[in-house]
Design a protein around this motif. Structure first.
Motif, PDB file in Angstrom:
ATOM      1  N   LYS A  67      -8.664 111.570  98.862  1.00  0.00           N
ATOM      2  CA  LYS A  67      -8.795 112.983  98.484  1.00  0.00           C
ATOM      3  C   LYS A  67      -7.537 113.768  98.827  1.00  0.00           C
ATOM      4  N   ASN A  68      -6.859 113.410  99.939  1.00  0.00           N
ATOM      5  CA  ASN A  68      -5.522 113.911 100.236  1.00  0.00           C
ATOM      6  C   ASN A  68      -4.570 112.749 100.013  1.00  0.00           C
ATOM      7  N   PRO A  69      -3.848 112.722  98.898  1.00  0.00           N
ATOM      8  CA  PRO A  69      -3.031 111.540  98.577  1.00  0.00           C
ATOM      9  C   PRO A  69      -1.799 111.384  99.449  1.00  0.00           C
ATOM     10  N   GLY A  70      -1.449 112.412 100.239  1.00  0.00           N
ATOM     11  CA  GLY A  70      -0.252 112.315 101.056  1.00  0.00           C
ATOM     12  C   GLY A  70       0.937 112.965 100.384  1.00  0.00           C
ATOM     13  N   ASP A  71       2.114 112.342 100.557  1.00  0.00           N
ATOM     14  CA  ASP A  71       3.342 112.953 100.060  1.00  0.00           C
ATOM     15  C   ASP A  71       3.479 112.851  98.551  1.00  0.00           C
ATOM     16  N   PRO A 100       2.810 103.553 103.311  1.00  0.00           N
ATOM     17  CA  PRO A 100       4.206 104.015 103.330  1.00  0.00           C
ATOM     18  C   PRO A 100       4.963 103.537 102.107  1.00  0.00           C
ATOM     19  N   ILE A 101       5.704 104.449 101.503  1.00  0.00           N
ATOM     20  CA  ILE A 101       6.547 104.129 100.352  1.00  0.00           C
ATOM     21  C   ILE A 101       7.909 104.754 100.612  1.00  0.00           C
ATOM     22  N   GLY A 102       8.870 103.942 101.061  1.00  0.00           N
ATOM     23  CA  GLY A 102      10.175 104.483 101.395  1.00  0.00           C
ATOM     24  C   GLY A 102      10.044 105.511 102.507  1.00  0.00           C
ATOM     25  N   PRO A 103      10.624 106.693 102.316  1.00  0.00           N
ATOM     26  CA  PRO A 103      10.518 107.732 103.350  1.00  0.00           C
ATOM     27  C   PRO A 103       9.217 108.520 103.284  1.00  0.00           C
ATOM     28  N   LEU A 104       8.346 108.205 102.328  1.00  0.00           N
ATOM     29  CA  LEU A 104       7.107 108.958 102.129  1.00  0.00           C
ATOM     30  C   LEU A 104       5.930 108.239 102.774  1.00  0.00           C
ATOM     31  N   MET A 105       4.866 109.001 103.016  1.00  0.00           N
ATOM     32  CA  MET A 105       3.627 108.429 103.538  1.00  0.00           C
ATOM     33  C   MET A 105       2.465 108.914 102.681  1.00  0.00           C
ATOM     34  N   ILE A 220       0.683 119.180 106.990  1.00  0.00           N
ATOM     35  CA  ILE A 220       1.566 118.491 107.924  1.00  0.00           C
ATOM     36  C   ILE A 220       2.580 117.631 107.175  1.00  0.00           C
ATOM     37  N   ASN A 221       3.607 117.240 107.891  1.00  0.00           N
ATOM     38  CA  ASN A 221       4.593 116.293 107.372  1.00  0.00           C
ATOM     39  C   ASN A 221       4.013 114.895 107.572  1.00  0.00           C
TER      40      ASN A 221
END
Length: 449
Positions: A67-71, A100-105, A220-221
């Motif tokens: 529901k919150n996909p992240g970055d 985690p995908i590269g610098p993203l979460m 949040i980050n």
């Protein structure tokens, strides 16, 4: 002769791209198998609750989102079409995984996933069966992301048990985060961080490394590593705020997990401090010929200074560069052979070039119109997605191989085809050039994705 060969193989390159999943309760794509399922072990009884759900089986290493996909990413959406008087509940989201995908979460799911909802039948409900329809949309990702959707329909009998997926429903309910009595805490903004404090967690959770999933995005980050500490039974985490924060909730609902627990806990935390102002995106400067710029005398934006002519020149340069790509360069040899046959006839060269261009442009227009029509009819098709189909990739590989062997002189079709076919190129040079353009679209498709 090569013209005939090319014409016969055009269908080989294009037709597999139209292979589509059949509509119904199951939708299958190269990335997932999605199915509308139900759980009504006592049949359909007025006043009682049954369960519906979308089951998604991912291919290895593919995932969809929470529901919150992240970055990045998008949450799966379910739009139900039910008889009047019936209203489904919210999705009961299982505990997600960190992706985690590269610098993203990102947050989502791999493997087999069920997104269940509850449906309460009215006290006056009656009927021999219940017809449920669902329109679902999901984003499935690996190295690339593909938006997909499906139309589902399912008839649930009233006087028979529907329980073939009972184990999946039960295991999913066990994974849905639930609040725990006695857990207390709060969240407070401290500069550029959010400080989360919790007390009263179960004994089996104390002292463990916990992961924090906010149910609301834009707070949040997600990719930052929080600073966490245990002081007795008190857990504290300092989490960096999102620099592009877009939400300021008064209560923060989140999921806590630990590495050795599949199911998480749900916590509902009051935010005890004011939020800093949300960063506003800078407004775009007015365009040079806009009424605002004309009225205020504002300077034109630098981005708007690029004229249509300059944009066309950049597009032309991009098209020229595209010709050097491995999936386009080989096809140019076909056109060069056509040029060499009319080297002394400038009129024929011009006519052939125009016919070739027409074949390219009309092919793209026809493909776009066909796919828009198919998607409007509920099919699942997008230009470029077919290149992840083994059938399409195999067909293109065969096509390239045969063209290469033919150009190398390994075989000629003129010796095995009727003379009327073999002479088609000489009799219809404009058609030959146009079909070469069509073939160029098919062969260059890996670069058009």
């Amino acid at each position: 002769m090569r013209c005939v060969f090319r014409n016969l193989l055009i269908a080989l390159a294009l037709l597999p791209a139209l292979a589509l999943a059949a509509p119904g309760p199951v939708v299958t794509t190269p990335q997932v198998r999605a199915e509308l399922v139900a759980h009504a072990p006592e049949g359909l009884v007025a006043g009682q609750t049954i369960s519906l759900g979308l089951k998604i089986e991912h291919q290895p290493h593919w995932h969809t989102y929470w529901k919150n996909p992240g970055d990045s990413g998008l949450a799966t959406t379910l739009n139900w079409q039910l008889p009047e008087g019936l209203k489904p509940g919210e999705i009961q989201w299982p505990t997600p995984q960190r992706l985690p995908i590269g610098p993203l979460m990102n947050y989502g799911y791999e493997g087999t996933l069920l997104l269940p909802v509850q449906l309460k039948l009215p006290a006056n409900w009656s009927g021999e069966q219940l017809t449920v329809k669902l329109q679902a949309q999901w984003l499935v990702c690996k190295e690339v992301c593909i938006p997909e959707d499906g139309e589902f329909a399912l008839d649930i009998p009233a006087r028979a048990a529907t329980a073939s997926h009972s184990a999946l429903f039960q295991s999913t309910w066990d994974l849905v985060p639930k609040p725990v009595a006695g857990v207390q805490g709060g969240a407070a903004v401290d500069g550029t961080d959010l400080v989360v404090t919790l007390q009263g967690l179960p004994d089996t959770w104390q002292g463990k490394a916990l992961v924090f999933f906010p149910e609301l995005g834009g707070v949040i980050n997600n990719a930052s590593k929080p600073l966490v500490a245990w002081q007795g039974d008190r857990w504290t985490a300092r989490v960096a705020l999102d620099p592009q924060r877009s939400e300021s909730p008064t209560r923060l609902v989140a999921v806590l997990t630990q590495p050795d627990a599949a199911a998480g806990l749900q916590v509902d935390l009051p935010v005890t401090t004011p939020w800093p102002a949300v960063a506003q995106a800078a407004p775009l400067p007015p365009l040079q010929d806009s009424p605002v710029a004309a009225a205020t005398g504002a300077p034109a934006a630098s981005a708007a200074s690029i004229s249509v002519l300059a944009a066309l020149l950049f597009a032309l340069a991009g098209g020229a560069l595209l010709n050097l790509m491995p999936c386009v360069f080989p096809i140019l040899s076909l056109k060069v052979l056509g040029f060499s046959a009319h080297a002394s006839d400038r009129k024929a060269l011009l006519a052939g070039g125009l016919a070739y261009t027409a074949g390219v442009v009309l092919s793209f227009v026809a493909l776009a119109a066909l796919m828009l029509a198919l998607r409007a009819g509920g099919e699942h098709l997008g230009w470029g997605f077919q290149l992840q189909s083994p059938l399409v990739v195999t067909a293109l590989a065969v096509l390239f191989t045969l063209i290469g062997l033919n150009l190398a002189g390994v075989f000629e079709l003129g010796s095995v085809l009727p003379s009327s076919w073999a002479s088609a190129r000489a009799r219809h040079p404009m058609v030959d050039s146009a079909l070469t353009g069509v073939l160029a679209v098919a062969v260059a498709s890996p670069c058009t994705a």
